[in-house]
Design a protein around this motif. Structure first.
Motif, PDB file in Angstrom:
ATOM      1  N   LEU A  77       0.492  -1.479   0.040  1.00  0.00           N
ATOM      2  CA  LEU A  77      -0.304  -0.382   0.363  1.00  0.00           C
ATOM      3  C   LEU A  77       1.317   1.197   0.028  1.00  0.00           C
ATOM      4  O   LEU A  77       1.785   1.464   0.823  1.00  0.00           O
ATOM      5  CB  LEU A  77      -1.033   0.210   1.288  1.00  0.00           C
ATOM      6  N   THR A  78       0.607   2.245  -0.865  1.00  0.00           N
ATOM      7  CA  THR A  78       0.960   3.116  -0.855  1.00  0.00           C
ATOM      8  C   THR A  78       0.134   4.503  -1.558  1.00  0.00           C
ATOM      9  O   THR A  78      -0.884   4.374  -2.616  1.00  0.00           O
ATOM     10  CB  THR A  78       2.738   3.895  -1.497  1.00  0.00           C
ATOM     11  N   GLY A  79       1.444   5.608  -1.357  1.00  0.00           N
ATOM     12  CA  GLY A  79       0.366   7.046  -2.319  1.00  0.00           C
ATOM     13  C   GLY A  79       0.930   8.243  -2.703  1.00  0.00           C
ATOM     14  O   GLY A  79       2.128   8.113  -1.380  1.00  0.00           O
ATOM     15  N   ASP A  80      -0.508   8.820  -2.377  1.00  0.00           N
ATOM     16  CA  ASP A  80       0.684  10.663  -2.925  1.00  0.00           C
ATOM     17  C   ASP A  80      -0.853  11.127  -2.591  1.00  0.00           C
ATOM     18  O   ASP A  80      -1.823  10.893  -3.064  1.00  0.00           O
ATOM     19  CB  ASP A  80       0.876  10.717  -4.386  1.00  0.00           C
ATOM     20  N   ARG A  81       0.062  12.661  -2.523  1.00  0.00           N
ATOM     21  CA  ARG A  81      -1.585  13.427  -2.114  1.00  0.00           C
ATOM     22  C   ARG A  81      -1.490  14.355  -2.830  1.00  0.00           C
ATOM     23  O   ARG A  81      -0.156  14.189  -3.920  1.00  0.00           O
ATOM     24  CB  ARG A  81      -1.039  14.552  -0.688  1.00  0.00           C
ATOM     25  N   MET A 130      -3.160   4.649  -4.012  1.00  0.00           N
ATOM     26  CA  MET A 130      -4.248   5.266  -3.098  1.00  0.00           C
ATOM     27  C   MET A 130      -4.054   6.795  -3.774  1.00  0.00           C
ATOM     28  O   MET A 130      -2.770   7.581  -3.216  1.00  0.00           O
ATOM     29  CB  MET A 130      -4.264   5.203  -1.417  1.00  0.00           C
ATOM     30  N   ALA A 144      -3.933  10.467  -1.888  1.00  0.00           N
ATOM     31  CA  ALA A 144      -4.728  10.642  -0.548  1.00  0.00           C
ATOM     32  C   ALA A 144      -5.326  11.914  -0.709  1.00  0.00           C
ATOM     33  O   ALA A 144      -4.609  12.943  -0.762  1.00  0.00           O
ATOM     34  CB  ALA A 144      -3.279  10.503   0.499  1.00  0.00           C
ATOM     35  N   GLN A 156      -5.931  13.227   3.068  1.00  0.00           N
ATOM     36  CA  GLN A 156      -4.991  13.675   3.673  1.00  0.00           C
ATOM     37  C   GLN A 156      -4.721  15.030   2.589  1.00  0.00           C
ATOM     38  O   GLN A 156      -4.091  15.990   3.719  1.00  0.00           O
ATOM     39  CB  GLN A 156      -4.146  12.637   3.183  1.00  0.00           C
ATOM     40  N   GLN A 213      -2.819   7.806   8.578  1.00  0.00           N
ATOM     41  CA  GLN A 213      -1.784   6.718   6.965  1.00  0.00           C
ATOM     42  C   GLN A 213      -2.610   5.892   8.016  1.00  0.00           C
ATOM     43  O   GLN A 213      -1.777   4.987   7.449  1.00  0.00           O
ATOM     44  CB  GLN A 213      -0.574   7.781   7.984  1.00  0.00           C
ATOM     45  N   ASP A 266      -4.902   3.706   6.225  1.00  0.00           N
ATOM     46  CA  ASP A 266      -4.432   3.540   4.961  1.00  0.00           C
ATOM     47  C   ASP A 266      -4.299   2.351   5.075  1.00  0.00           C
ATOM     48  O   ASP A 266      -4.127   1.038   4.423  1.00  0.00           O
ATOM     49  CB  ASP A 266      -3.329   4.811   4.607  1.00  0.00           C
ATOM     50  N   ILE A 267      -2.593   2.162   5.312  1.00  0.00           N
ATOM     51  CA  ILE A 267      -2.132   1.033   5.675  1.00  0.00           C
ATOM     52  C   ILE A 267      -2.369  -0.413   6.084  1.00  0.00           C
ATOM     53  O   ILE A 267      -2.516  -0.766   5.930  1.00  0.00           O
ATOM     54  CB  ILE A 267      -0.365   1.622   6.745  1.00  0.00           C
ATOM     55  N   VAL A 319       5.261  -1.215   2.156  1.00  0.00           N
ATOM     56  CA  VAL A 319       5.058   0.253   2.246  1.00  0.00           C
ATOM     57  C   VAL A 319       5.945   1.145   2.015  1.00  0.00           C
ATOM     58  O   VAL A 319       7.476   1.657   1.553  1.00  0.00           O
ATOM     59  CB  VAL A 319       5.174   0.870   3.322  1.00  0.00           C
ATOM     60  N   VAL A 335       8.246   4.385  -0.097  1.00  0.00           N
ATOM     61  CA  VAL A 335       7.625   5.708   0.361  1.00  0.00           C
ATOM     62  C   VAL A 335       9.781   5.911   0.440  1.00  0.00           C
ATOM     63  O   VAL A 335      10.296   5.151   0.227  1.00  0.00           O
ATOM     64  CB  VAL A 335       6.648   5.836   1.525  1.00  0.00           C
ATOM     65  N   GLN A 376       8.659   9.971   5.386  1.00  0.00           N
ATOM     66  CA  GLN A 376       7.169   8.745   5.115  1.00  0.00           C
ATOM     67  C   GLN A 376       7.902   8.376   6.861  1.00  0.00           C
ATOM     68  O   GLN A 376       7.152   7.466   7.329  1.00  0.00           O
ATOM     69  CB  GLN A 376       6.718   7.854   4.608  1.00  0.00           C
TER      70      GLN A 376
HETATM   71  N1  TRP Z   1       1.992  11.159   3.519  1.00  0.00           N
HETATM   72  C1  TRP Z   1       1.855  10.578   1.688  1.00  0.00           C
HETATM   73  C2  TRP Z   1       2.882  11.619   0.660  1.00  0.00           C
HETATM   74  O1  TRP Z   1       3.218  12.834   2.103  1.00  0.00           O
HETATM   75  C3  TRP Z   1       0.739  10.264   1.276  1.00  0.00           C
HETATM   76  C4  TRP Z   1      -0.519   9.110   1.923  1.00  0.00           C
HETATM   77  C5  TRP Z   1      -1.013   8.971   3.050  1.00  0.00           C
HETATM   78  C6  TRP Z   1       0.502   7.823   2.399  1.00  0.00           C
HETATM   79  N2  TRP Z   1      -1.399   7.825   2.979  1.00  0.00           N
HETATM   80  C7  TRP Z   1       0.023   6.997   2.783  1.00  0.00           C
HETATM   81  C8  TRP Z   1       1.553   6.786   1.400  1.00  0.00           C
HETATM   82  C9  TRP Z   1      -0.218   5.524   3.192  1.00  0.00           C
HETATM   83  C10 TRP Z   1       1.942   5.754   2.456  1.00  0.00           C
HETATM   84  C11 TRP Z   1       0.956   5.322   2.787  1.00  0.00           C
HETATM   85  O2  TRP Z   1       2.604  11.652  -0.533  1.00  0.00           O
END
Ligand code: TRP
Length: 365
Positions: A10-14, A46, A48, A51, A141, A144-145, A153, A155, A159
């Motif tokens: 699981l990972t993601g970006d705003r 994801m 985000a 977030q 967060q 999310d994970i 994860v 990142v 993070q």
């Molecule tokens: N905080 C991460 C960012 O700034 C985005 C994010 C939200 C994220 N939830 C997460 C990354 C869970 C990894 C896992 O881009």
């Protein structure tokens, strides 16, 4: 067959802007490699947006505008919807519910000590008026994970404090309510130059407001213009002068992007980056030559990304469907975890026949 624990990413970006080459070497490239390694049972990526709203509450249009941009960036770097489930955070309501329960396991002072939150509070001048949702985002967060039972994860290093916070929540939850949540591992970029790629002005962080980013979606001409204007060694004035590598952005980028194949192709008088660096340090190597080489390296990396983006841009409805379907799958997965969490916390009254039995007995004794 042996019952092996599934490996899940699981990972993601705003979605606060288009993604840039810093995101690419810091995280995106690795994600695609992990995706194609075939080692993972499930992959969740994801966007985000919830977030992103924690520090953009007054600017929802910015978040809305960047949903599709980030989705296009994902697809254009090679994330494949057949292998990676791309989804939108705000459309998985279960994440909010998990956050609410995890909040009971974290203290205010622990959040105040989170170094990333601390730095961001300073950067945004929030000192005297921290939005509650923003303060709370490390907990969300963790939701999310854990909602996706992520084991891995991938990142950037900024993070790391979030992952530590998540692990603490997992340990606390499991200790209080019984073994329920999966303990995740962070996966950092292995190449040091990729941990935090500087902006083209040499400043430590690439940021939209500083105007020092190279975006993945940028045209060939704009990338070239930016590379040719990059910060190098300000004391390296004449070609004969010895040059410095520390803080020299062009060389940091070469550390992050170049390989021996690039030398064979574009700069065969040097076997590798070490030889180029030695010549620069000795003197006699001009910035323009190094920049032209970097431009070739970057264009080689970015041109397939650009081409894939152009294809997806012609099919925005298709991308929309990918996000919609992805969000549905994500919500189903998170709902399963949420029901396990509620069962562990013994608040699953209507799914637990023992509850009714207990109460009947209690009131009829
Ligand atoms: N905080 C991460 C960012 O700034 C985005 C994010 C939200 C994220 N939830 C997460 C990354 C869970 C990894 C896992 O881009």
């Amino acid at each position: 067959m042996e019952n092996k624990k599934p490996k899940i990413i699981l990972t993601g970006d705003r979605p606060t802007g288009k993604l840039h080459v810093g995101h690419y070497v810091g995280s995106l490239k690795r994600r695609v490699e992990l995706q194609n390694s075939g080692e993972f049972d499930k992959i969740f990526i994801m966007i985000a947006d919830a977030q992103a709203l924690t520090d953009n509450a007054d600017n929802p249009a910015k978040i809305r505008d960047n949903i599709m941009e980030v989705a296009l960036d994902y697809l254009s770097v090679g994330l494949d919807p057949a292998k990676s489930n791309i989804f939108i955070q705000s459309h998985v309501a279960e994440l909010t519910e998990l956050t609410f329960y995890y909040m009971n396991l974290v203290t205010v002072s622990r959040l105040q000590r989170n170094p990333t939150v601390k730095a961001e509070i300073q950067m945004r001048n929030f000192e005297t008026s921290i939005p509650m949702g923003f303060f709370n985002y490390p907990i969300s967060q963790a939701a999310d994970i854990t909602a996706f039972k992520a084991t891995t994860v991938p990142v950037g290093e900024d993070q790391l404090p979030m992952l530590e916070q998540t692990k603490e929540i997992v340990h606390k939850f499991n200790a209080v309510y019984g073994e329920t949540l999966v303990d995740p591992e962070i996966l950092l970029p292995s190449n040091k130059a990729c941990l935090r790629l500087p902006g083209i002005d040499g400043k430590a962080k690439m940021s939209k407001s500083l105007g020092n980013c190279i975006y993945l979606s940028e045209s060939e001409a704009d990338v070239k213009k930016k590379v040719m204007s990059m910060f190098t060694d300000p004391d390296h004035i004449r070609i004969e002068d010895p040059g410095k590598l520390e803080g020299n952005t062009v060389f940091t980028y070469l550390d992050a992007f170049s390989n021996e194949g690039h030398f064979a192709e574009y700069l065969p008088e040097y076997a590798n980056l070490d030889e180029l660096k030695d010549h620069y340090k000795r003197g006699g190597l001009g910035d323009v030559k190094v920049k032209k080489f970097l431009n070739n390296v970057l264009q080689e990396e970015l041109s397939p990304i650009r081409a894939r983006r152009a294809e997806y841009e012609k099919n925005i409805e298709g991308v929309y469907e990918i996000l919609k379907k992805g969000s549905e799958v994500a919500a189903e997965t998170a709902a399963q975890t949420l029901s396990e969490v509620k069962a562990a916390m013994k608040i699953n009254y209507f799914d637990d026949p023992a509850f009714l039995e207990e109460q009947i007995q209690k009131f009829n004794e």
